[in-house]
Design a protein around this motif. Structure first.
Motif, PDB file in Angstrom:
ATOM      1  N   SER A   1      45.556  27.473 -20.332  1.00 28.01           N
ATOM      2  CA  SER A   1      46.200  26.539 -18.607  1.00 28.01           C
ATOM      3  C   SER A   1      45.600  26.355 -17.523  1.00 28.01           C
ATOM      4  O   SER A   1      45.727  24.910 -17.132  1.00 28.01           O
ATOM      5  N   ALA A   2      43.909  27.229 -17.911  1.00 20.55           N
ATOM      6  CA  ALA A   2      42.540  26.499 -16.516  1.00 20.55           C
ATOM      7  C   ALA A   2      42.566  24.973 -17.097  1.00 20.55           C
ATOM      8  O   ALA A   2      41.979  24.091 -16.320  1.00 20.55           O
ATOM      9  N   VAL A   3      41.725  24.542 -18.834  1.00 16.61           N
ATOM     10  CA  VAL A   3      41.636  24.000 -18.773  1.00 16.61           C
ATOM     11  C   VAL A   3      42.505  22.046 -18.877  1.00 16.61           C
ATOM     12  O   VAL A   3      41.988  22.079 -18.559  1.00 16.61           O
ATOM     13  N   THR A   4      43.784  22.547 -19.563  1.00 18.42           N
ATOM     14  CA  THR A   4      45.027  21.806 -19.526  1.00 18.42           C
ATOM     15  C   THR A   4      45.439  21.436 -17.966  1.00 18.42           C
ATOM     16  O   THR A   4      45.162  20.621 -17.783  1.00 18.42           O
ATOM     17  N   VAL A   5      45.600  22.678 -17.224  1.00 20.13           N
ATOM     18  CA  VAL A   5      46.373  21.696 -16.288  1.00 20.13           C
ATOM     19  C   VAL A   5      45.069  21.306 -15.222  1.00 20.13           C
ATOM     20  O   VAL A   5      45.420  20.907 -14.551  1.00 20.13           O
ATOM     21  N   GLY A   6      43.982  21.706 -15.589  1.00 15.78           N
ATOM     22  CA  GLY A   6      42.812  21.488 -14.640  1.00 15.78           C
ATOM     23  C   GLY A   6      43.008  20.323 -14.986  1.00 15.78           C
ATOM     24  O   GLY A   6      41.710  19.024 -14.538  1.00 15.78           O
ATOM     25  N   THR A   7      42.689  19.502 -16.509  1.00 20.61           N
ATOM     26  CA  THR A   7      42.442  18.273 -16.810  1.00 20.61           C
ATOM     27  C   THR A   7      43.033  17.014 -16.049  1.00 20.61           C
ATOM     28  O   THR A   7      42.785  15.793 -15.633  1.00 20.61           O
ATOM     29  N   VAL A   8      44.245  17.599 -16.286  1.00 23.04           N
ATOM     30  CA  VAL A   8      45.443  16.436 -15.613  1.00 23.04           C
ATOM     31  C   VAL A   8      45.698  16.887 -14.389  1.00 23.04           C
ATOM     32  O   VAL A   8      45.738  15.609 -13.500  1.00 23.04           O
ATOM     33  N   ASN A   9      45.222  18.023 -12.831  1.00 19.58           N
ATOM     34  CA  ASN A   9      44.995  17.503 -11.926  1.00 19.58           C
ATOM     35  C   ASN A   9      43.423  16.350 -11.958  1.00 19.58           C
ATOM     36  O   ASN A   9      43.729  15.687 -10.724  1.00 19.58           O
ATOM     37  N   SER A  10      42.558  16.685 -12.467  1.00 16.83           N
ATOM     38  CA  SER A  10      41.062  15.758 -12.076  1.00 16.83           C
ATOM     39  C   SER A  10      41.245  14.705 -12.933  1.00 16.83           C
ATOM     40  O   SER A  10      41.168  14.055 -11.999  1.00 16.83           O
ATOM     41  N   ILE A  11      42.538  13.991 -13.380  1.00 16.06           N
ATOM     42  CA  ILE A  11      42.822  13.066 -13.710  1.00 16.06           C
ATOM     43  C   ILE A  11      43.383  12.464 -12.730  1.00 16.06           C
ATOM     44  O   ILE A  11      43.132  11.108 -12.078  1.00 16.06           O
TER      45      ILE A  11
ATOM     46  N   GLN B   1      37.195   6.393 -17.591  1.00 16.70           N
ATOM     47  CA  GLN B   1      37.317   7.668 -17.063  1.00 16.70           C
ATOM     48  C   GLN B   1      38.025   8.970 -17.172  1.00 16.70           C
ATOM     49  O   GLN B   1      37.832   9.347 -17.239  1.00 16.70           O
ATOM     50  N   VAL B   2      39.553   8.249 -17.498  1.00 18.49           N
ATOM     51  CA  VAL B   2      40.669   8.963 -17.584  1.00 18.49           C
ATOM     52  C   VAL B   2      40.518   9.569 -19.329  1.00 18.49           C
ATOM     53  O   VAL B   2      40.019  10.425 -19.916  1.00 18.49           O
ATOM     54  N   GLN B   3      39.545   8.895 -20.497  1.00 12.77           N
ATOM     55  CA  GLN B   3      39.336   9.247 -21.388  1.00 12.77           C
ATOM     56  C   GLN B   3      38.134  10.460 -22.043  1.00 12.77           C
ATOM     57  O   GLN B   3      37.994  11.409 -22.070  1.00 12.77           O
ATOM     58  N   LEU B   4      37.756  10.315 -20.357  1.00 12.57           N
ATOM     59  CA  LEU B   4      36.046  11.397 -20.648  1.00 12.57           C
ATOM     60  C   LEU B   4      36.669  12.726 -20.163  1.00 12.57           C
ATOM     61  O   LEU B   4      36.543  13.246 -20.691  1.00 12.57           O
ATOM     62  N   LEU B   5      37.377  12.451 -19.832  1.00 13.44           N
ATOM     63  CA  LEU B   5      38.391  13.474 -18.750  1.00 13.44           C
ATOM     64  C   LEU B   5      39.068  14.551 -19.983  1.00 13.44           C
ATOM     65  O   LEU B   5      38.778  16.180 -20.314  1.00 13.44           O
ATOM     66  N   LEU B   6      39.326  13.590 -19.877  1.00 14.38           N
ATOM     67  CA  LEU B   6      40.214  13.910 -22.082  1.00 14.38           C
ATOM     68  C   LEU B   6      39.715  14.812 -22.577  1.00 14.38           C
ATOM     69  O   LEU B   6      39.771  15.967 -23.406  1.00 14.38           O
ATOM     70  N   GLU B   7      38.594  13.916 -22.920  1.00 18.26           N
ATOM     71  CA  GLU B   7      37.486  14.655 -23.937  1.00 18.26           C
ATOM     72  C   GLU B   7      37.042  16.112 -23.768  1.00 18.26           C
ATOM     73  O   GLU B   7      36.586  16.209 -24.929  1.00 18.26           O
ATOM     74  N   SER B   8      36.608  15.952 -22.590  1.00 23.01           N
ATOM     75  CA  SER B   8      35.958  16.853 -22.226  1.00 23.01           C
ATOM     76  C   SER B   8      37.526  18.231 -22.332  1.00 23.01           C
ATOM     77  O   SER B   8      36.473  19.581 -22.700  1.00 23.01           O
TER      78      SER B   8
END
Length: 109
Positions: free
Chosen positions: A38-48, A80-87
């Protein structure tokens, strides 16, 4: 078990993802696998959104999260979005390497 699905375009870029299920590693409120995912996925959406200004189309309810990108030009923001998603994929893969009995990652085109 948590099922992570990563959907890629022909060029291997990520266009959307979905996460569903529960790890059942521990009881509710103490499940570190669910908390980590949850932290990784929600954090990624919020970071994007916070770092690129791109809003994903998201749906979230108990045990489910999906995120889809809008159509984007292949520019610096797209990269940048792709980098965050790959992360996100790397972090989820790391969780799966330690807790593979509780999380499965599927990738498809």
């Amino acid at each position: 078990m948590i099922i992570v699905q990563i959907f890629r375009n022909e060029d291997e870029s990520i266009e959307r993802f979905s996460i569903q299920g529960h790890a059942n590693f521990a009881k509710r409120g103490e499940d570190i696998v669910c908390a980590g995912v949850s932290a990784v996925t929600v954090g990624t959406v919020n970071s994007i959104e916070a770092l690129t200004g791109i809003e994903m189309d998201t749906k979230m309810k108990n045990g489910f999260l999906s995120g889809s990108l809008p159509l984007l030009p292949k520019d610096e923001t797209f990269s940048q979005v792709q980098l965050l998603l790959e992360s996100m994929v790397v972090m989820l893969t790391n969780i799966a390497e330690s807790y593979g009995k509780y999380i499965k990652i599927e990738q498809s085109k």
